[in-house]
Motif scaffolding. Structure first.
Motif, mmCIF file in Angstrom:
data_model
loop_
_atom_site.group_PDB
_atom_site.id
_atom_site.type_symbol
_atom_site.label_atom_id
_atom_site.label_comp_id
_atom_site.label_asym_id
_atom_site.label_seq_id
_atom_site.Cartn_x
_atom_site.Cartn_y
_atom_site.Cartn_z
ATOM 1 N N LEU A 1 0.891 -1.497 -7.519
ATOM 2 C CA LEU A 1 -0.405 -1.667 -6.864
ATOM 3 C C LEU A 1 -0.918 -0.314 -6.364
ATOM 4 C CD1 LEU A 1 -2.652 -3.427 -5.674
ATOM 5 C CD2 LEU A 1 -1.222 -3.770 -3.649
ATOM 6 N N HIS A 2 -0.003 0.506 -5.847
ATOM 7 C CA HIS A 2 -0.379 1.822 -5.347
ATOM 8 C C HIS A 2 -1.010 2.670 -6.451
ATOM 9 C CE1 HIS A 2 -0.171 5.780 -3.623
ATOM 10 N NE2 HIS A 2 0.773 6.163 -4.453
ATOM 11 N N ALA B 1 -4.401 1.285 -7.385
ATOM 12 C CA ALA B 1 -5.418 1.641 -6.381
ATOM 13 C C ALA B 1 -5.864 3.084 -6.568
ATOM 14 C CB ALA B 1 -4.861 1.421 -4.976
ATOM 15 N N THR C 1 -3.870 -7.250 -4.773
ATOM 16 C CA THR C 1 -3.460 -6.992 -3.387
ATOM 17 C C THR C 1 -3.160 -8.307 -2.669
ATOM 18 O OG1 THR C 1 -4.936 -5.074 -3.395
ATOM 19 C CG2 THR C 1 -4.128 -5.796 -1.260
ATOM 20 N N GLU D 1 0.718 -8.260 -1.712
ATOM 21 C CA GLU D 1 0.807 -7.480 -0.485
ATOM 22 C C GLU D 1 1.177 -8.379 0.703
ATOM 23 O OE1 GLU D 1 0.682 -4.131 0.216
ATOM 24 O OE2 GLU D 1 1.192 -4.901 2.198
ATOM 25 N N ARG E 1 -4.304 -6.976 2.732
ATOM 26 C CA ARG E 1 -4.984 -7.958 1.876
ATOM 27 C C ARG E 1 -6.470 -8.007 2.215
ATOM 28 N NH1 ARG E 1 -0.430 -11.222 3.176
ATOM 29 N NH2 ARG E 1 -1.724 -12.601 4.447
ATOM 30 N N GLY F 1 -8.295 -5.180 0.695
ATOM 31 C CA GLY F 1 -8.590 -5.411 -0.724
ATOM 32 C C GLY F 1 -9.898 -6.170 -0.895
ATOM 33 N N LEU G 1 -6.723 2.066 0.611
ATOM 34 C CA LEU G 1 -5.814 1.091 0.014
ATOM 35 C C LEU G 1 -4.714 1.810 -0.778
ATOM 36 C CD1 LEU G 1 -5.479 -1.949 -0.106
ATOM 37 C CD2 LEU G 1 -6.840 -1.979 -2.183
ATOM 38 N N THR H 1 -0.677 1.695 0.474
ATOM 39 C CA THR H 1 0.289 1.032 -0.410
ATOM 40 C C THR H 1 1.295 2.028 -0.978
ATOM 41 O OG1 THR H 1 -1.313 1.255 -2.212
ATOM 42 C CG2 THR H 1 -1.235 -0.879 -1.094
#
Lengths: 263, 355
Positions: B3-4, B7, B80, B84, B90, B93, B137, B141
């Motif tokens: 996710l990182h 993003a 997210t 997350e 969240r 997101g 974000l 993350t």
């Protein structure tokens, strides 16, 4: 998450509604007659005179800037020999594309019929033709796309309503103006070099200088007037003219080309 | 992909989008496509490539990149939300999603309403907020951010002055960007056509609204410069061994130098579109870097934890290296320290924290 949705969704819908309702194109909706006095009358052509003359330019007339049309092959193909701006068009010491009109003095003493015949401006070879023109309040202005490429027509009036509409194919659109305004710039945002200027008046006494800088205002009633000459770069000049019955008056406007002037 | 990283990808696309939007304004192409969401009557996605001419190229490209970013942001929000554990992340997101929707509508509105300055400025301002949201974000993350809240993370003393300086700098840069957007959308870019002096004077001898806006942007540049110098100076002087702060500070100074240079060239080239756009994009990078620094200052300078004295904090020491390398790779962390006040923490005194 649903709390966020509850916050975002109504706002998005509200804005979308505003967005959809805000797209009215701006052809000015109601042609309005110029306000006339109760005893206003039509001009007696039998006693009317004329104001004619010439707009001259002194000094070295600047070169018009060349136009780079490579961003649109269709425009480039129409201008194989190259193209330049039309800001300064001079011949025989006279300056073309100057809008000359009676600015003041007519008051509301006269009635003028609003012409129903349209005035036409073409988009041809990615140029506006003519570059400067006049139209009456309420008179239809036909905007023609004679090109094989796309244009948008963006009018930037101050007194009338701004508009912007597309002409994706060869087609004609009609615009009218409700208020007198000198001048209204037209531009094409697709082709950044395309500019034109429209003078909107509530009377018929206007002209755009032709070859040699000549102009002619006909059937002007006797009176004292302020006559203005407008040029897109050189600004304006005015003269006071007193015209007798059946008199033909010759006047000359002299603009000075600034050495620092460009395009 | 994590996710990182995703993003970060969205953030990069957002910078690209800001560049495309900058070119639209810089080339005066904002109204070259009069309709929205269609393009000359075509569905935006089926508009023929052969018709991308003149100003349409810039405007239509901007719309397509914006659509791509919107699509990427939907995925970002859903991803997210699904993976997350931290509720506020969240929420972040979905804030991104809300911002990108609003941004799209503002973009359409400004076309349909013929570029009214308040809407255009709002569009430019929200673009930067959206960029900050996606960047935030990406930062929160990151493994380093999560590791900073773990019991094993070293501790440093909170530097309240640095926190305030970093926050002020970020706010000042954003305000300066809004001033710049106001200048661009009110045709004030060349209101003062000389640089560095204004008509040969330190203070303009004549004033119009446009000159005032332009001059305010120049004064803003001085304020931002001083704020960045103060923030970076404090980092170098008091936290010189903390790479997670030093690196964005160095970057911030580099972006500041290029931004001032670009600003000068915007005037000296009479707003050449590429230079003008580079100034806009670099401005976003200044803002983003200032934000990252501020976030790290707040996060890695420790949070006050219930049950501990003022000098006892969670945090991150300079010797631990960069934010990205400091966290234990396997650590996912159930939440930030603020989310888990009961999590075990270690107390360090000030002497331990200082390098």
């Amino acid at each position: 998450m649903f709390r966020i949705f509850r916050l975002i969704a109504p706002a998005a819908v509200a804005i979308a509604v505003v967005a959809c309702s805000g797209s009215n194109q701006s052809k000015s909706p109601q042609p309005a007659s110029p306000a006339a006095a109760p005893d206003a009358r039509k001009v007696d052509e039998g006693t009317a005179g004329s104001i004619s003359g010439k707009v001259v330019v002194e000094g070295t007339v600047p070169q018009n800037a060349p136009i780079q049309m490579s961003s649109d092959p269709a425009c480039e193909a129409e201008n194989k020999g190259g193209a330049a701006q039309e800001t300064y068009v001079a011949s025989d010491g006279g300056l073309q594309n100057v809008f000359v009109y009676i600015k003041d003095g007519l008051g509301n003493k006269y009635l003028f019929d609003t012409p129903t015949d349209p005035v036409k401006i073409d988009q041809k070879g990615c140029h506006y033709v003519p570059h400067v023109l006049g139209v009456r309040v309420g008179q239809p202005l036909q905007v023609v796309n004679a090109d094989s490429t796309m244009h948008n027509v963006h009018g930037l009036p101050k007194a009338n309503q701004e508009f912007n509409f597309s002409q994706p194919v060869p087609m004609t659109s009609t615009v009218t103006f409700t208020t007198k305004e000198v001048m209204i710039p037209f531009k094409c945002d697709v082709h950044s070099w395309m500019h034109s200027y429209i003078g909107v008046l509530d009377h018929p006494y206007f002209a755009v200088t032709a070859s040699g800088g000549k102009f002619d205002l006909r059937t002007v009633p006797a009176g004292t007037y302020t006559v203005e000459a407008w040029h897109e770069k050189l600004g304006t000049q005015t003269q006071n003219v007193t015209l007798g019955e059946k008199e033909n008056k010759e006047i000359t406007f002299t603009f000075k080309a600034s050495p620092a002037a460009t395009q | 992909m994590t996710l990182h990283r995703y993003a970060k990808l969205v953030t990069v696309f957002t910078v690209l989008l800001i560049a495309a939007g900058g070119m639209v304004t810089s080339t005066g192409s904002g109204l070259s496509v009069p309709d929205w969401p269609t393009t000359y009557g075509w569905n935006m996605f089926t508009f023929p490539l052969s018709k991308w001419v003149g100003g349409i190229r810039y405007e239509h490209t901007h719309r397509l990149i914006a659509s791509t970013v919107g699509f990427l942001t939907i995925i970002l929000a859903v991803w997210t939300w699904r993976v997350e554990p931290r509720r506020w992340v969240r929420t972040l997101g979905f804030l991104c999603l809300g911002a990108v929707i609003l941004q799209g509508v503002l973009g359409g509105l400004t076309v349909l309403l013929l570029l009214p300055p308040p809407v255009s400025i709002g569009h430019a301002g929200l673009a930067q907020i959206f960029f900050c949201l996606t960047l935030t974000l990406a930062v929160v993350t990151s493994p380093g951010w999560r590791a900073a809240g773990s019991p094993e993370s070293p501790v440093v003393t909170p530097d309240e002055v640095l926190r305030r300086l970093a926050a002020f700098t970020t706010a000042a840069v954003y305000t300066q960007i809004i001033l710049g957007a106001t200048m661009r959308h009110t045709n004030a870019g060349m209101a003062i056509p000389t640089f560095p002096l204004a008509f040969g004077h330190l203070v303009p001898p004549v004033w119009t609204p446009q000159i005032a806006i332009h001059y305010a942007h120049r004064i803003g540049a001085i304020v931002v410069t001083l704020a960045i110098l103060a923030t970076a100076g404090r980092v170098f002087y008091l936290h010189g061994s903390r790479r997670e702060l030093v690196r964005p500070s160095v970057l911030l100074l580099a972006f500041l130098c290029s931004q001032v240079t670009l600003g000068a060239f915007v005037v000296l080239t009479a707003m050449a579109p590429v230079v003008n756009t580079a100034h806009v994009v670099n401005g976003a990078l200044v803002l983003g870097t200032a934000l990252v620094l501020a976030l790290r200052v707040y996060r890695f300078s420790g949070s006050q934890v219930p049950g501990f004295s003022g000098s006892q904090v969670l945090g991150f020491s300079g010797s631990a290296g960069s934010a990205g390398s400091a966290g234990s790779p396997g650590s996912t962390g159930s939440g930030d320290s603020a989310d888990s006040p009961g999590s075990p923490v270690r107390g360090f005194n000030q002497a331990q924290a200082r390098p």
